[in-house]
Design a protein around this motif. Structure first.
Motif, PDB file in Angstrom:
ATOM      1  N   MET A   1       0.825  -1.205   0.000  1.00  0.00           N
ATOM      2  CA  MET A   1       0.000   0.000   0.000  1.00  0.00           C
ATOM      3  C   MET A   1       0.859   1.255   0.000  1.00  0.00           C
TER       4      MET A   1
ATOM      5  N   ASP B   1      -2.302   6.002   1.511  1.00  0.00           N
ATOM      6  CA  ASP B   1      -3.402   5.135   1.934  1.00  0.00           C
ATOM      7  C   ASP B   1      -3.259   4.720   3.394  1.00  0.00           C
TER       8      ASP B   1
ATOM      9  N   ARG C   1      -5.901   5.485   6.457  1.00  0.00           N
ATOM     10  CA  ARG C   1      -6.449   4.420   7.301  1.00  0.00           C
ATOM     11  C   ARG C   1      -6.149   4.686   8.776  1.00  0.00           C
TER      12      ARG C   1
ATOM     13  N   ASN D   1     -12.625   6.722   0.410  1.00  0.00           N
ATOM     14  CA  ASN D   1     -11.619   6.775  -0.650  1.00  0.00           C
ATOM     15  C   ASN D   1     -12.226   6.538  -2.041  1.00  0.00           C
TER      16      ASN D   1
ATOM     17  N   ASN E   1      -9.602  -2.649   0.446  1.00  0.00           N
ATOM     18  CA  ASN E   1      -8.193  -2.653   0.020  1.00  0.00           C
ATOM     19  C   ASN E   1      -7.954  -3.398  -1.289  1.00  0.00           C
TER      20      ASN E   1
ATOM     21  N   ARG F   1      -4.837   4.300  -4.988  1.00  0.00           N
ATOM     22  CA  ARG F   1      -5.688   4.288  -3.802  1.00  0.00           C
ATOM     23  C   ARG F   1      -6.589   3.058  -3.780  1.00  0.00           C
ATOM     24  N   ARG F   2      -6.920   2.612  -2.588  1.00  0.00           N
ATOM     25  CA  ARG F   2      -7.794   1.456  -2.424  1.00  0.00           C
ATOM     26  C   ARG F   2      -8.927   1.832  -1.475  1.00  0.00           C
TER      27      ARG F   2
END
Length: 258
Positions: A104, A108, A112, A140, A209, A228-229
């Motif tokens: 990641m 990100d 989180r 996101n 994710n 991005r996730r």
């Protein structure tokens, strides 16, 4: 290292959460000799300070087989009911030290981390907050994502038609800011509500994710925000507001019936 004084150890295994890779705070240790295990259990039973790691006194008990554990759990008194569903607070959480986190971006991970802190503070400071068992909060989101695409993504993730599985899929928008097409601009998050908890849990684990969930639904030009996730978790709600909303719906049904 802390147990070697009791005898030779054949195996030591930490219990780890399979979703986050984070230790659950327990472990299994197998000594080469039965007398070593007996000595440890006896020492801990006589003194709370017999086994201290990083300033914390550890609890020690003899391990049982899976069959015996099942029998013990079904025969014991039921645990205190978790009326706030706090057992769902860690669904979607990713340990920044885990293998998953290595793939990641720093951006990100920071998002989180902020989100996790906000959730913890909200749950700790407001006893009226509860965690929904069927409603997901999705963060996101790309700005181009619509309610329709959000519904399609989570319908596919849970493996059921949207009409059968979902009751809501909504992107939260800022009515004071408009897009070039004149519509309200996305705030970058939304909510998806399911009819059943099992479907919500399945979708959360499939989408959270996952960098590939949009490719079927959005053009490449709309995916410039990668890598991005999505951050997906069970929504934290205020039960007082939920009660007011339910009362409002009930009054609406009564008026319609008249």
């Amino acid at each position: 290292k802390h147990l070697k004084s009791y005898g030779r150890i054949d195996q030591c295994v930490l219990v780890v959460d399979p979703q986050t890779g984070r230790p659950r705070g327990s472990a299994f240790v197998r000594f080469a000799e039965q007398t070593s295990a007996d000595a440890l259990v006896e020492a801990v039973s006589k003194s709370d300070d017999a086994l201290v790691v990083d300033g914390r006194s550890l609890l020690v008990s003899r391990a049982v087989t899976r069959t015996d554990a099942t029998k013990l759990s079904t025969s014991s008194k039921p645990a205190k009911e978790d009326k706030r569903n706090l057992w769902l607070a860690k669904e979607g959480y990713i340990d920044p030290e885990s293998e998953v986190a290595k793939a990641m971006s720093a951006e990100d991970l920071e998002k989180r981390s902020r989100n996790e802190k906000q959730k913890r503070d909200k749950l700790a400071n407001n006893p009226n907050t509860v965690i929904s068992t069927t409603r997901l909060c999705v963060r996101n989101l790309p700005k181009a994502l619509t309610d329709t695409v959000l519904r399609k993504i989570f319908s596919k993730a849970c493996g059921q038609p949207a009409a059968k599985a979902l009751t809501q899929a909504k992107v939260v928008r800022d009515e004071n800011r408009v897009t070039v097409k004149g519509g309200a601009r996305s705030r970058g998050y939304g909510f998806v509500e399911f009819r059943e908890h099992e479907l919500a849990l399945r979708a959360l684990r499939a989408v959270n994710n996952n960098p590939n969930v949009f490719k079927e639904f959005l053009a490449d030009s709309q995916l410039a925000w990668e890598p991005r996730r999505l951050i997906v978790e069970f929504a934290v709600e205020d039960k007082r507001k939920l009660l007011l909303l339910e009362k409002s719906k009930s009054r609406g049904r009564e008026v319609a019936a008249v």
